[in-house]
Design a protein around this motif. Structure first.
Motif, PDB file in Angstrom:
ATOM      1  N   SER A   6      -8.242   0.405  -1.822  1.00 38.14           N
ATOM      2  CA  SER A   6      -8.712   1.915  -2.462  1.00 38.14           C
ATOM      3  C   SER A   6      -7.037   2.550  -3.610  1.00 38.14           C
ATOM      4  O   SER A   6      -8.410   3.330  -4.262  1.00 38.14           O
ATOM      5  N   ASP A  26       0.529  -1.098   0.346  1.00 38.08           N
ATOM      6  CA  ASP A  26       0.036   0.492   0.011  1.00 38.08           C
ATOM      7  C   ASP A  26       1.005   1.239  -0.027  1.00 38.08           C
ATOM      8  O   ASP A  26       0.769   1.928  -0.621  1.00 38.08           O
ATOM      9  N   SER A  33     -14.169   3.561   0.200  1.00 41.93           N
ATOM     10  CA  SER A  33     -13.754   3.433   1.267  1.00 41.93           C
ATOM     11  C   SER A  33     -14.363   4.111   2.225  1.00 41.93           C
ATOM     12  O   SER A  33     -14.504   3.811   3.422  1.00 41.93           O
ATOM     13  N   LEU A  76      -8.703   7.798   5.211  1.00 40.53           N
ATOM     14  CA  LEU A  76      -8.559   6.451   5.617  1.00 40.53           C
ATOM     15  C   LEU A  76      -7.911   5.236   5.319  1.00 40.53           C
ATOM     16  O   LEU A  76      -8.420   4.249   6.019  1.00 40.53           O
ATOM     17  N   ARG A  77      -6.796   5.785   4.698  1.00 40.71           N
ATOM     18  CA  ARG A  77      -5.701   4.526   4.977  1.00 40.71           C
ATOM     19  C   ARG A  77      -5.301   4.366   6.376  1.00 40.71           C
ATOM     20  O   ARG A  77      -4.994   3.436   6.696  1.00 40.71           O
ATOM     21  N   GLN A 132      -8.893  11.215   1.662  1.00 37.62           N
ATOM     22  CA  GLN A 132      -9.065   9.353   1.369  1.00 37.62           C
ATOM     23  C   GLN A 132      -7.567   8.588   1.925  1.00 37.62           C
ATOM     24  O   GLN A 132      -7.592   7.486   1.990  1.00 37.62           O
ATOM     25  N   LEU A 166      -7.903  -3.089   2.771  1.00 33.97           N
ATOM     26  CA  LEU A 166      -9.169  -2.683   1.391  1.00 33.97           C
ATOM     27  C   LEU A 166      -7.993  -1.232   2.051  1.00 33.97           C
ATOM     28  O   LEU A 166      -8.420  -0.223   0.731  1.00 33.97           O
ATOM     29  N   ALA A 167      -6.584  -1.172   2.052  1.00 31.95           N
ATOM     30  CA  ALA A 167      -6.110  -0.020   2.128  1.00 31.95           C
ATOM     31  C   ALA A 167      -5.345   0.450   0.721  1.00 31.95           C
ATOM     32  O   ALA A 167      -5.499   0.765   0.051  1.00 31.95           O
ATOM     33  N   PHE A 171      -7.621   2.165   7.746  1.00 32.70           N
ATOM     34  CA  PHE A 171      -8.278   0.910   7.860  1.00 32.70           C
ATOM     35  C   PHE A 171      -7.062   0.060   8.207  1.00 32.70           C
ATOM     36  O   PHE A 171      -6.605  -1.265   8.527  1.00 32.70           O
TER      37      PHE A 171
END
Length: 415
Positions: free
Chosen positions: A141, A13, A180, A125-126, A122, A137-138, A129
């Protein structure tokens, strides 16, 4: 999720996020004239600073939250909500002020304002997660964001205005943000979203923002300021050169993120320090090798990467490569200090970040843009030397029991 899989997803990621930033600058360089890329770089630099500030204030304390259950889910919702609301207020103010200022740079800053909640939300949100132990999930996204930004920028024509490129880049993150947000809501449904804990005095993010400000933002803003009062092309040249070293930033980030828990498994303090020093040597050698590869690139390939900015960036490769080798040593030195005594890192960040700014300004006055690049290199070298000298002093002064290491367990839990 198994620990090994989680680490692989987290590293991947970070790699995808770094690759997105690199390719955005590469695409902008290929779509712009030298002057327009300098303007785009200046605005993107503002975004980078704000990204670091919000990450330090809301994101870094979030990933140190321990435990499971509603408290963690609530902390995730609060951090994301704080980032979106705070960036919306800041972006609106930025757009309102710059709307009445002349010039292409002001127009690009005006375009940055409305998209700040999208790109910063955004990113928040990383962190959420990662805290929820769902780094896949990150990763998903960020892969969606990478596809969106490359697709959107590929549709632009050469000579597009910096404001247009900023708007296209920002809005291209909207699908990733919406996906996300939906996934987070599904994972944290019915958890409260208090914002007051993030505003109270003593919030851990306040210390992290100070460290970021003196360790990162000071240097970036000084480049921006020197470009404003001196040569505006300085920003584009330095930004283009550092873009080429983006893969090393991924390695540095991975080392600081996963270094403490991995090195903490080594029982003896002396062995931990030796392992960290070995890591510094490996990263410095990698930086030198990468600089050599870039220096040997044919001009045709270089122009494919950075367009008209390539000649100016190529002239800075020896200085920037040397700087990244020194940064590798300094990053690992700070990593060792955080395991020995994390309270000692702030003073080093303050003193030697300001020292680097002074060296950069002096270098620019003496030797122009190349002189500024060598000044930054000298500042990083001094910081690395001071960091390891502090490590040696602390190791001689205090020898904790085997296995005794500073961990995030000492930090407050989620409210």
């Amino acid at each position: 999720m198994r620990a090994r899989t989680a680490i692989l997803c987290s590293v991947a990621d970070q790699g995808v996020a770094a690759l997105t930033n690199i390719l955005v600058l590469v695409a902008a360089a290929r779509l712009s004239t030298v002057a327009d890329f300098a303007r785009f770089s200046a605005v993107y630099l503002v975004f980078t600073v704000l990204l670091g500030v919000f990450g330090a204030y809301a994101g870094q304390p979030l990933v140190l939250t321990r435990g499971e259950g509603e408290a963690v889910r609530s902390a995730c919702r609060s951090a994301v909500a704080f980032t979106v609301l705070g960036s919306a207020v800041l972006g609106g103010t930025l757009a309102a002020v710059c709307l009445f200022l002349p010039g292409d740079t002001a127009r690009a800053l005006t375009a940055l304002g409305p998209v700040l909640p999208v790109v910063l939300g955004q990113d928040a949100l990383r962190y959420a997660f990662s805290t929820l132990r769902r780094p896949h999930l990150a990763l998903g996204s960020d892969l969606l964001r990478l596809a969106g930004v490359l697709g959107a920028l590929s549709l632009q024509e050469y000579g597009a205005a910096p404001a247009r490129l900023i708007a296209v880049w920002g809005l291209s993150a909207l699908p990733a943000l919406l996906l996300s947000a939906a996934l987070l809501h599904r994972s944290t449904a019915k958890a409260p979203t208090p914002l007051r804990p993030l505003l109270r005095r003593g919030h851990l993010g306040q210390r992290f923002v100070v460290e970021f400000g003196v360790g990162n933002a000071t240097g970036q803003l000084s480049v921006l300021g020197l470009g404003a009062v001196g040569n505006p092309l300085l920003v584009g040249a330095l930004r283009g050169a550092t873009t080429l070293f983006g893969p090393l930033n991924v390695l540095f980030t991975s080392a600081t993120s996963f270094g403490p828990p991995l090195l903490g498994r080594i029982g003896e303090e002396r062995r931990r320090i030796r392992a960290t020093a070995l890591l510094a040597a490996v990263l410095a050698a990698t930086a030198a090798l990468w600089a050599t590869v870039l220096a040997l690139l044919p001009a045709r390939v270089g122009r494919e990467l950075l367009g008209d900015t390539w000649p100016a960036a190529a002239a800075l490769l020896p200085a920037t490569g040397s700087q990244y080798a020194a940064m590798a040593a300094g990053t690992c030195g700070l990593l060792a200090l955080r395991m020995l005594d994390p309270r000692t890192t702030l003073s080093i960040q303050v003193v030697f970040s300001l020292t680097a700014v002074g060296f950069m300004a002096t270098g620019y006055a003496v030797g122009g843009v190349p002189g500024a690049a060598w000044g930054l290199c000298l500042g990083s070298l001094c910081k690395a030397a001071a960091t390891w000298a502090r490590v040696a002093r602390l190791h001689r002064r205090s020898r904790p029991a085997a296995g005794d290491a500073v961990t995030a367990d000492a930090l407050p839990s989620a409210p």
